[in-house]
Design an enzyme around this catalytic site. Structure first.
Site, PDB file in Angstrom:
ATOM      1  CG  ASN A 210     -20.223  -7.668   1.601  1.00 30.80           C
ATOM      2  OD1 ASN A 210     -19.421  -7.375   2.496  1.00 30.80           O
ATOM      3  ND2 ASN A 210     -21.211  -6.532   1.134  1.00 30.80           N
ATOM      4  CB  ALA A 275     -19.160   0.625   3.421  1.00 33.93           C
ATOM      5  CB  ILE A 307     -24.519   5.341  -0.174  1.00 33.64           C
ATOM      6  CG1 ILE A 307     -25.393   4.647   0.809  1.00 33.64           C
ATOM      7  CG2 ILE A 307     -23.717   6.570   0.647  1.00 33.64           C
ATOM      8  CD1 ILE A 307     -24.575   4.004   1.875  1.00 33.64           C
ATOM      9  CG  PHE A 323     -12.952   1.799  -2.193  1.00 30.53           C
ATOM     10  CD1 PHE A 323     -11.956   0.953  -2.090  1.00 30.53           C
ATOM     11  CD2 PHE A 323     -12.628   3.084  -1.819  1.00 30.53           C
ATOM     12  CE1 PHE A 323     -10.741   1.385  -1.522  1.00 30.53           C
ATOM     13  CE2 PHE A 323     -11.559   3.620  -1.091  1.00 30.53           C
ATOM     14  CZ  PHE A 323     -10.480   2.635  -0.904  1.00 30.53           C
TER      15      PHE A 323
END
Length: 414
Positions: A210, A275, A307, A323
């Site tokens: 990405n 991330a 995660i 995020f």
């Protein structure tokens, strides 16, 4: 708030190309409320003008040990007593060696011996000079005497080399000096951050990924270290230098990032999942390069481990911040992710907007937690990271206090 309000900082400047940054350093220290007086070594005058430093500091620049006017009042002793902090930036290999040997053959080295104030060095030199055994031994000697090293950073140098030896930037040095004067916001906190993209291999030469540059995660790592945290950074492949004082673990794929996080998270107080982790990976990685012999090719994808969810599901979970990079209905999707993954907080941004988010130097965030929210407007990513960490620290402390109250109540019931 001026974090260095009325702090007397004696800035020593030695001979090195990084000396050209010191007028900006003086300006930034004064903007935080510090009183700054400057001492130049003879070789430093070849790189930066005393007149420029006098103009930004508002005080005369001290140059000579045996200055008749200054010595009438024992000027070097007066300066040594005036200082609350002594910062040498840049600190050349030569000056570091002389200081380690206890020499007092110019004004700056004499001041460093004569002062009782804490001493900070910002090393700046060629990467090979920094790595030299003599320099490393001198730095170790000074550290055992209580001298604090600020840096160096890694990166491209004036000579064309790349490696450790760059002086930290003026803003970084200012933030570190401010942290030294006040109790850092995250002092004693262990913090784990993920940053950057992941790469999911298709064959030996191709992968799925990405647009993440890692800049926001690295800004958070840098800011958290400046605020006193012990920072571990798990990073996907990025073209960024490791923030000063942070421990970095490099990974490529989402599975590798998951393994690295799970190996570290048990000892962490706060986890920030910044991330851009790939949600899916190819079901099989082809061992040889796929040849272009068909008009179409189908990839079968399987889901990667989550995660954030796995960290939040741990019985010994840290404070978990996620995020969300969205292109539409940002608040709806962010709040859903906050609830579904049982996060303590989520920071969301709209990456469909220009000059914000991926690869940009700026960002803006909407921050949500179960009982509240706040908006952090568009600014550079380092400033934004400091603002976000302030919010995280407040909510982390609030959660810790609530847990302590529950423990106390449980003890009383028994």
């Amino acid at each position: 708030m001026q974090r260095l309000n009325e702090t007397n900082i004696l800035l020593g400047i030695t001979g090195g190309i990084a000396a050209y940054k010191t007028p900006d350093l003086v300006r930034k220290l004064k903007a935080q409320g510090a009183n700054v007086r400057v001492v130049l070594t003879p070789s430093a005058k070849e790189f930066v003008s005393p007149l420029a430093l006098q103009a930004v500091s508002g005080t005369p620049v001290s140059l000579e040990l045996l200055d008749p006017a200054a010595e009438a009042a024992m000027g070097h002793i007066e300066l040594a007593k005036w200082a609350d902090r002594v910062l040498v930036a840049p600190a050349s290999a030569n000056f570091i060696a002389r200081l380690a040997a206890g020499m007092a053959d110019d004004l700056l080295s004499t001041l460093c011996l004569a002062t009782s104030a804490p001493l900070y060095l910002a090393p700046a030199m060629n990467q090979q000079m920094y790595r030299a055994a003599a320099t490393q031994q001198n730095l170790h000697t000074l550290q055992t005497r209580g001298v604090t090293l600020l840096g160096p950073a890694e990166g491209e140098q004036a000579c064309g080399d790349t490696g450790p030896g760059r002086m930290l930037e003026p803003q970084e040095l200012t933030d570190l000096m401010a942290s030294a004067v006040t109790t850092p916001l995250l002092a004693g906190v262990s913090l784990l951050i993920t940053a950057g993209p992941t790469r999911e291999a298709i064959d030996p030469v191709r992968y799925l990924s990405n647009h993440s540059s890692g800049k926001m995660g690295y800004a958070l790592a840098k800011a958290a270290q400046q605020l006193g945290a012990q920072v571990t950074l798990v990073s996907g492949p990025v073209a960024l230098s490791t923030p000063f004082g942070c421990r970095r673990i490099d990974v490529q794929s989402a599975q590798q990032m998951h393994q690295a996080v799970m190996a570290e998270v048990a000892n962490m107080d706060i986890f920030i999942g910044c991330a851009a982790v790939a949600d899916y990976r190819p079901a099989q990685q082809v061992e040889q390069k796929i040849k272009k012999n068909r008009d179409e090719m189908t990839l079968s994808l399987v889901k990667n481990p989550d995660i954030l969810s796995d960290v939040a599901a741990r019985p010994d979970r840290p404070f978990v911040v996620g995020f969300a990079a969205e292109t539409q209905d940002m608040e709806h999707y962010a709040r859903d992710k906050l609830s579904r993954k049982r996060l303590d907080m989520i920071a969301a941004n709209d990456v469909s907007k220009q000059n914000i988010g991926f690869n940009s130097e700026q960002n803006a965030l909407s921050v949500f937690w179960p009982s509240g929210e706040t908006q952090l407007p568009l600014c550079d990513k380092h400033s934004l990271a400091l603002q976000l960490l302030q919010v995280i620290a407040e909510q982390y402390k609030e959660k810790q206090d609530a847990q302590d109250r529950r423990k106390d109540t449980g003890s009383a019931d028994r």
